[in-house]
Design an enzyme around this catalytic site. Structure first.
Site, PDB file in Angstrom:
ATOM      1  N   ASP A  30       0.837  -1.192   0.000  1.00  0.00           N
ATOM      2  CA  ASP A  30       0.000   0.000   0.000  1.00  0.00           C
ATOM      3  C   ASP A  30       0.877   1.250   0.000  1.00  0.00           C
ATOM      4  OD1 ASP A  30      -1.786   2.194   1.084  1.00  0.00           O
ATOM      5  OD2 ASP A  30      -3.210   0.529   1.064  1.00  0.00           O
ATOM      6  N   ASN A  86     -13.928  -3.572   1.125  1.00  0.00           N
ATOM      7  CA  ASN A  86     -15.098  -2.705   1.199  1.00  0.00           C
ATOM      8  C   ASN A  86     -15.825  -2.658  -0.144  1.00  0.00           C
ATOM      9  OD1 ASN A  86     -14.227  -1.920   3.828  1.00  0.00           O
ATOM     10  ND2 ASN A  86     -12.831  -0.451   2.912  1.00  0.00           N
ATOM     11  N   GLN A  93     -15.551   2.275   0.463  1.00  0.00           N
ATOM     12  CA  GLN A  93     -14.755   1.987  -0.735  1.00  0.00           C
ATOM     13  C   GLN A  93     -14.444   3.309  -1.414  1.00  0.00           C
ATOM     14  OE1 GLN A  93     -16.631  -0.512  -3.703  1.00  0.00           O
ATOM     15  NE2 GLN A  93     -14.711  -0.810  -4.816  1.00  0.00           N
ATOM     16  N   HIS A  99     -10.534  -4.741  -4.282  1.00  0.00           N
ATOM     17  CA  HIS A  99      -9.226  -4.917  -3.661  1.00  0.00           C
ATOM     18  C   HIS A  99      -9.376  -5.400  -2.223  1.00  0.00           C
ATOM     19  CE1 HIS A  99     -10.429  -0.713  -2.946  1.00  0.00           C
ATOM     20  NE2 HIS A  99      -9.649  -0.715  -1.872  1.00  0.00           N
ATOM     21  N   PHE A 100      -8.407  -6.195  -1.833  1.00  0.00           N
ATOM     22  CA  PHE A 100      -8.342  -6.742  -0.482  1.00  0.00           C
ATOM     23  C   PHE A 100      -7.135  -6.129   0.211  1.00  0.00           C
ATOM     24  CE2 PHE A 100     -10.758  -9.741  -2.883  1.00  0.00           C
ATOM     25  CZ  PHE A 100     -11.670 -10.285  -2.007  1.00  0.00           C
ATOM     26  N   HIS A 101      -7.362  -5.515   1.368  1.00  0.00           N
ATOM     27  CA  HIS A 101      -6.268  -5.002   2.190  1.00  0.00           C
ATOM     28  C   HIS A 101      -5.813  -6.119   3.124  1.00  0.00           C
ATOM     29  CE1 HIS A 101      -6.587  -0.585   1.553  1.00  0.00           C
ATOM     30  NE2 HIS A 101      -7.849  -0.890   1.249  1.00  0.00           N
TER      31      HIS A 101
END
Length: 142
Positions: A30, A86, A93, A99-101
């Site tokens: 990130d 989200n 979002q 996307h996956f954090h």
């Protein structure tokens, strides 16, 4: 149609720190990490949110999420890890590309991340609970 920042990363139009990639998805750290090792996993193709995710891509992405989570665990030894995803503006979002954090959590290290999750007892009647159950079941394509 304008590309999202994640499409630009996947297409190598802007720089990023890629930790994993294959023909279906890509993972990169990130740009504004909450903690050491904070990584995103995205599909290469533009998928706005989980509602538009096909089964094959979804299954593959979850394998990669697990693989990357274990790499983070092996590399940094966090005390825990949150996987956050989200859908929709109301659910926070901000980039409309699925996307996956993966957010590693470290003991005694404040990272600014928290859930405001208050568990309340479900005061619905058994009949109301059954109606909810059936409404969901009836819409599953299994």
């Amino acid at each position: 149609m304008t590309k999202t920042i994640f499409e630009k990363i996947a297409d190598r139009e802007i720089p990023s720190n890629i930790v994993y990639e294959d023909e279906v998805c890509i993972a990169f750290t990130d740009a504004f990490p909450l903690s050491k090792g904070h990584t995103l996993v995205i599909p290469r193709k533009p998928v706005p949110d989980i509602y538009d995710l096909d089964d094959e891509t979804g299954a593959h992405i979850m394998k990669v999420v697990s693989k990357v989570a274990n790499a983070i665990k092996d590399a940094f030894g966090p005390a825990g890890l949150n996987v956050v995803q989200n859908n929709g503006e109301y659910a926070s979002q901000t980039v409309f590309h699925l996307h996956f954090h993966l957010i590693p959590r470290y003991e005694d290290e404040y990272d600014g991340f928290s859930y405001n999750w208050k568990q309340n007892p479900d005061e619905r009647t058994d009949e109301q609970k059954k109606e909810i159950e059936e409404a969901i079941k009836n819409r599953l394509d299994v």
